[in-house]
Design a protein around this motif. Structure first.
Motif, PDB file in Angstrom:
ATOM      1  N   ILE A   1      -1.606   2.162   1.395  1.00  0.00           N
ATOM      2  CA  ILE A   1      -2.871   2.472   0.709  1.00  0.00           C
ATOM      3  C   ILE A   1      -2.652   2.482  -0.802  1.00  0.00           C
ATOM      4  O   ILE A   1      -3.433   1.906  -1.561  1.00  0.00           O
ATOM      5  CB  ILE A   1      -3.446   3.809   1.206  1.00  0.00           C
ATOM      6  CG1 ILE A   1      -3.956   3.650   2.638  1.00  0.00           C
ATOM      7  CG2 ILE A   1      -4.570   4.290   0.295  1.00  0.00           C
ATOM      8  CD1 ILE A   1      -4.331   4.961   3.312  1.00  0.00           C
ATOM      9  N   ALA A   2      -1.584   3.123  -1.253  1.00  0.00           N
ATOM     10  CA  ALA A   2      -1.296   3.175  -2.691  1.00  0.00           C
ATOM     11  C   ALA A   2      -1.044   1.771  -3.237  1.00  0.00           C
ATOM     12  O   ALA A   2      -1.511   1.416  -4.323  1.00  0.00           O
ATOM     13  CB  ALA A   2      -0.097   4.076  -2.960  1.00  0.00           C
ATOM     14  N   SER A   3      -0.337   0.953  -2.478  1.00  0.00           N
ATOM     15  CA  SER A   3      -0.071  -0.424  -2.903  1.00  0.00           C
ATOM     16  C   SER A   3      -1.365  -1.215  -3.016  1.00  0.00           C
ATOM     17  O   SER A   3      -1.567  -1.977  -3.964  1.00  0.00           O
ATOM     18  CB  SER A   3       0.874  -1.087  -1.905  1.00  0.00           C
ATOM     19  OG  SER A   3       1.024  -2.449  -2.201  1.00  0.00           O
ATOM     20  N   LEU A   4      -2.259  -1.033  -2.048  1.00  0.00           N
ATOM     21  CA  LEU A   4      -3.543  -1.732  -2.087  1.00  0.00           C
ATOM     22  C   LEU A   4      -4.380  -1.277  -3.280  1.00  0.00           C
ATOM     23  O   LEU A   4      -5.054  -2.086  -3.918  1.00  0.00           O
ATOM     24  CB  LEU A   4      -4.307  -1.516  -0.785  1.00  0.00           C
ATOM     25  CG  LEU A   4      -3.735  -2.208   0.447  1.00  0.00           C
ATOM     26  CD1 LEU A   4      -4.516  -1.798   1.692  1.00  0.00           C
ATOM     27  CD2 LEU A   4      -3.738  -3.703   0.287  1.00  0.00           C
ATOM     28  N   GLU A   5      -4.342   0.014  -3.585  1.00  0.00           N
ATOM     29  CA  GLU A   5      -5.094   0.519  -4.737  1.00  0.00           C
ATOM     30  C   GLU A   5      -4.550  -0.061  -6.038  1.00  0.00           C
ATOM     31  O   GLU A   5      -5.309  -0.424  -6.933  1.00  0.00           O
ATOM     32  CB  GLU A   5      -5.063   2.048  -4.765  1.00  0.00           C
ATOM     33  CG  GLU A   5      -5.903   2.664  -3.673  1.00  0.00           C
ATOM     34  CD  GLU A   5      -5.737   4.172  -3.555  1.00  0.00           C
ATOM     35  OE1 GLU A   5      -4.846   4.745  -4.237  1.00  0.00           O
ATOM     36  OE2 GLU A   5      -6.484   4.782  -2.781  1.00  0.00           O
TER      37      GLU A   5
END
Length: 166
Positions: free
Chosen positions: A109-113
């Motif tokens: 999720i952090a990578s996608l953000e």
């Protein structure tokens, strides 16, 4: 013209199907995997719907960490684990027992953000890749063009450069 189309489809219906040795088994295993993942996705969507629309009853009588009887104040997580408040570190937002298994999800999720705000990188990938459409499709499949991702990117773009909020 219709006859040509009919013959064309007729040809494909009668075309022999050849596969390498073991390729059919590999294909069947992939089909089974897709079906299993689709079923797991359906179950997860049902669970998410239940969490969003119904009350969750948690009846734990013992702390998950120290295994002593729960007394107030207690913290209950939606994964159904419960803790004494003093068993958790200050500001702990995630269940201690589930944190490691969910760490990969949080990392994705952090990578996608981060990727959602990388407009130059996106442009370079689209222009530099021979299959620019494939790049765009991969971004769509990861949800980077979803309403939430676009709203987060807009907020990040609107934030002052010095980090102050006006």
């Amino acid at each position: 013209m219709l006859k040509y189309k009919w013959n064309r489809f007729k040809f494909f219906n009668k075309a022999p199907v050849t596969t390498e040795a073991g390729e059919g088994d590999h294909l069947l295993s992939r089909i089974d995997l897709v079906r299993a993942l689709a079923e797991e996705t359906r179950r997860m969507r049902d669970e998410i719907d239940a969490l969003q629309t119904r009350a969750v009853l948690i009846q734990n009588s013992n702390c998950t960490l120290c295994n002593r009887t729960l007394d107030l104040p207690a913290v209950h997580f939606l994964c159904a684990h419960s803790y004494h408040q003093n068993c958790l570190q200050d500001g702990e937002e995630f269940c201690l027992k589930c944190r490691e298994s969910n760490a990969q999800v949080f990392h994705v999720i952090a990578s996608l953000e981060r990727t959602a705000n990388d407009h130059e990188g996106f442009y370079k990938r689209v222009v530099g890749d021979p299959d620019g459409f494939g790049v765009i499709a991969s971004y769509f499949s990861r949800g980077l063009f979803s309403d939430k991702a676009l709203q987060m990117a807009a907020r990040a773009d609107a934030a002052p450069a010095d980090g102050r909020s006006d």
